[in-house]
Design an enzyme around this catalytic site. Structure first.
Site, short mmCIF file in Angstrom:
data_model
loop_
_atom_site.label_atom_id
_atom_site.label_comp_id
_atom_site.label_asym_id
_atom_site.label_seq_id
_atom_site.Cartn_x
_atom_site.Cartn_y
_atom_site.Cartn_z
N CYS A 37 0.82 -1.20 0.00
CA CYS A 37 0.00 0.00 0.00
C CYS A 37 0.85 1.25 0.00
O CYS A 37 0.92 2.00 0.99
CB CYS A 37 -0.94 -0.02 1.20
SG CYS A 37 -2.01 -1.46 1.12
N TYR A 72 21.76 -6.43 -3.31
CA TYR A 72 20.87 -5.45 -2.70
C TYR A 72 19.41 -5.74 -3.05
O TYR A 72 18.60 -4.83 -3.16
CB TYR A 72 21.29 -4.01 -3.09
CG TYR A 72 22.75 -3.77 -2.80
CD1 TYR A 72 23.19 -3.65 -1.48
CD2 TYR A 72 23.71 -3.75 -3.81
CE1 TYR A 72 24.54 -3.49 -1.19
CE2 TYR A 72 25.06 -3.59 -3.53
CZ TYR A 72 25.47 -3.46 -2.22
OH TYR A 72 26.79 -3.30 -1.94
C1 LIG Z 1 28.61 -1.43 0.29
C2 LIG Z 1 30.07 -1.43 0.47
C3 LIG Z 1 30.89 -2.13 -0.42
C4 LIG Z 1 30.39 -2.86 -1.63
O1 LIG Z 1 29.94 -1.98 -2.62
P1 LIG Z 1 29.56 -2.53 -4.08
O2 LIG Z 1 29.10 -1.35 -4.80
O3 LIG Z 1 28.48 -3.55 -3.88
O4 LIG Z 1 30.79 -3.13 -4.66
C5 LIG Z 1 32.25 -2.15 -0.15
N1 LIG Z 1 32.78 -1.50 0.92
C6 LIG Z 1 32.00 -0.81 1.79
C7 LIG Z 1 32.63 -0.13 2.94
C8 LIG Z 1 30.63 -0.75 1.59
O5 LIG Z 1 29.87 -0.05 2.45
#
Ligand SMILES: *Cc1c(COP(=O)(O)O)cnc(C)c1O
Length: 427
Positions: free
Chosen positions: A350, A378
């Site tokens: 919703c 993600y």
């Molecule tokens: C989210 C994150 C990643 C991974 O990022 P990607 O874009 O999925 O490669 C690596 N290091 C840190 C500190 C993050 O927060």
């Protein structure tokens, strides 16, 4: 070696009569066996992207730490651990997952801006490889916890190189005014501060400039700044063992030209070949993003004014990226049934924002299956129970086998921790 999925639909095979397959398994049979919505991953696609990532960087013998938050399923982490991966974690919960999945804390780096005392204790007890520290206050806290435990904490500072990665503002992290990391100008001073703390052991320098970055120049600029910092620290008598360049390499969701690993590796090799510091990387999306999809079934179709909606059984709680980042995910009909029309793919939640894809030319009928591509990273990890919706099942395809790697949540588990207080007065 299987070629790397460079376009989302490379994950798919099969013809018009059989319907779409992942490896040798028909998505229709996955839906019949495990229900929908359901996340589906390809083991060979994960292995292919892992091999693509690591083989190009082999001249630098790096430690590759998969970013757990991209996809924390134990089966995925276990597969990556067996391929040789270390891990990048951002919470004590993720550390516990790494351990439960058979990953090694000694190949795990602990990032994140808000580490609690208990998380720091847990990480020290577990023997993580390094803390990526994001503020002066965190340095002080780790120092005091390590002192209390009678140990030395291995640390790097996450530095903000202040380069613009030209990505979505919610996933750009390397700018000066970001909640992440420490300002470039303060880095040397903070390292000197850390070097005077007897319960800290300075190991490296670290940065992570954002996510879904499709230009290569920001990576080169960020690394140049880190190397400049390493030289400044050397002059101050602070030796650096490793350089952690973070994650962030983009993938193709629609028509982006994702960087080739050969070109990304060249940027690092040109700058690091022959140096003594060890290289660390923290990729997430690049390893798993195009190795997974979200399978959903059409409940209804309806028209509203000039709009035609396909109402599906997946929603923003299952895949949040379209609602959160206006992200574009490719959608394919699992079987060709004729009658293509333009649809918005909407979920039952919703919220007007619960649209998974807009204006797609698709063959959609009540009961037909759709594959929402590029959902490996993600996707499941950002899912929630909003609207009291159980989170989806997850399935890993290995050749001709479809293995359940997460049960669909059951309703009673959703409220098992909730408490109705004994009432003192009648209602
Ligand atoms: C989210 C994150 C990643 C991974 O990022 P990607 O874009 O999925 O490669 C690596 N290091 C840190 C500190 C993050 O927060």
């Amino acid at each position: 070696m299987k070629t790397l999925p460079i376009h989302p639909s490379d994950l798919l095979s099969g013809n018009d009569t059989q319907g779409l397959h992942v490896e040798h398994v028909a998505l229709e049979s996955v839906a019949n066996e495990f229900g929908t919505p359901c996340y589906v991953y390809s083991q060979s696609a994960i292995e292919a992207s892992w091999n693509d990532f690591t083989s190009h960087l082999a001249p630098l013998s790096p430690m590759v730490c998969f970013a757990v938050k991209a996809n924390p399923n134990l089966a995925i982490l276990n597969l990556l651990a067996r391929l040789g991966s270390g891990f990048d974690i951002v919470s004590g919960g993720e550390l516990a997952r790494v351990i439960a999945a058979g990953g090694s804390p000694s190949k795990t780096v602990f990032s994140g801006v808000g580490k609690s005392v208990s998380e720091i204790e847990f990480a020290l007890h577990s023997g993580v490889f390094c803390f990526n520290v994001e503020s002066e206050a965190e340095l002080d806290r780790i120092h005091s916890v390590a002192g209390r435990l009678g140990t030395k904490a291995p640390i790097s500072l996450r530095v903000n190189p202040d380069v613009n990665a030209h990505t979505h503002p919610y996933i750009a992290t390397g700018l000066k005014e970001s909640k992440f990391g420490v300002a470039w100008e303060n880095a040397v001073m903070l390292y000197e501060h850390a070097s005077r703390m007897s319960n800290l052991s300075i190991q490296g320098v670290d940065c992570h400039i954002g996510s879904q970055i499709t230009e290569l120049s920001p990576f080169g600029e960020a690394l140049d700044r880190l190397l400049n910092l390493v030289e400044q620290l050397k002059e101050k008598g602070i030796p650096i063992e490793h350089i952690d360049v973070g994650g962030g390499i983009g993938i193709c969701y629609r028509d982006e030209i994702a960087p080739l690993m050969a070109d990304y590796a060249k940027i690092l090799i040109d700058r690091l070949k022959g140096r003594s510091e060890h290289l660390l990387l923290e990729p997430g999306r690049r390893i798993i993003g195009n190795a997974g999809l979200l399978l959903t079934r059409v409940e209804y179709t309806k028209t509203a004014g000039d709009k035609r909606f396909a109402l599906v059984d997946a929603a923003m709680n299952d895949l949040m990226r379209p609602a959160l980042y206006e992200a574009w995910h490719e959608v394919r009909a699992v079987k060709k049934q004729g009658g293509e029309q333009v649809f918005d793919i909407a979920g039952p939640v919703c919220e007007s924002g619960d649209i998974l894809a807009r204006d797609r030319l698709l063959e959609v009928h009540e009961g037909s299956l759709l594959a929402i591509l590029s959902a490996g990273a993600y996707g499941s990890s950002m899912s929630s129970n909003y609207n009291t919706r159980p989170r989806p099942a997850e399935v890993l395809i290995q050749g001709t086998r479809a293995m359940l790697i997460r049960n669909r949540e059951t309703l009673s588990t959703l409220w098992k921790d909730e408490i109705i207080p004994a009432h003192s007065a009648s209602i």
